[in-house]
Design an enzyme around this catalytic site. Structure first.
Site: not given
Ligand code: IMP
Ligand code: MG
Length: 178
Positions: A103, A106, A134, A155, A168
């Site tokens: 999805d 980040d 991002k 966010f 969701r």
């Molecule tokens: P990561 O920092 O790339 O490991 O992302 C970790 C998780 O944080 C993602 O899989 C999402 O579940 C959640 N996440 C990151 N950014 C957002 C956002 O803007 N909205 C909602 N969930 C987020």
């Molecule tokens: Mg996720």
């Protein structure tokens, strides 16, 4: 809806459903070309990617398999809370062309863990498609092969993304109000 309240926070409309679908159509077209003859396995990462996975696979016009995984803290004897394992992958992906469907990417921490774990299962190829990316937050070297939309560090909720479990089901993307 221009504004939604989830728990104690307000979010305003940011990307409408039509723009989401047109961005997805564009990467689906490229994925269709790249995987036409490959009979790939698409692996959606739960919970967030259930809608993105459904939209991508409905636009994929050749044979494919679809599976879902979930990351969960390792429940063995190790006590470190940081160790993760992939739950739910019943298919043997050895020698297969695998496309992970996320999805949102980040910091990339989640993605690196998934890629490390799936690589051990020796797929023929392993690529990544994400609905949202991002770029200013991404800290990793692994290339993200297919990105539907790039966003800032704010966010977001909706289209699979949640704020503490809620949001969701929204068909548009909403951004947090500061
Ligand atoms: P990561 O920092 O790339 O490991 O992302 C970790 C998780 O944080 C993602 O899989 C999402 O579940 C959640 N996440 C990151 N950014 C957002 C956002 O803007 N909205 C909602 N969930 C987020
Ligand atoms: Mg996720």
């Amino acid at each position: 809806m221009n504004r939604v309240k989830l728990h104690n926070k307000y979010f305003k409309l940011f990307i409408d459903a039509e723009s989401i679908q047109s961005a997805i159509s564009k990467i689906a077209e490229i994925i269709n070309k790249d995987y036409k003859e490959k009979s790939p396995i698409f692996i959606g990462v739960l919970n967030g990617s259930f809608l993105f996975t459904a939209d991508i696979v409905r636009k994929f016009k050749s044979n494919c398999e679809i599976s879902f995984i979930r990351l969960s803290s390792y429940s063995g004897t190790e006590s470190s809370g940081n160790v993760l394992e992939v739950m739910g992958l019943n298919e043997d992906i050895k020698g297969r062309d695998v496309l992970i469907l996320e999805d949102i990417v980040d910091s990339g921490n989640t993605l690196v863990k998934i890629v490390d774990l799936l690589k051990k299962k020796q797929p023929k190829s392993l690529k990544i498609a994400t609905f949202l990316f991002k770029p200013n937050a991404y800290k990793k070297d692994i290339p993200v092969d297919y990105v539907a939309m790039e966003v800032g560090n704010e966010f977001l909720v909706g289209y699979g993304l949640d704020y503490d479990g809620l949001g969701r089901n929204l068909e548009d993307i909403y951004i947090i109000e500061e």
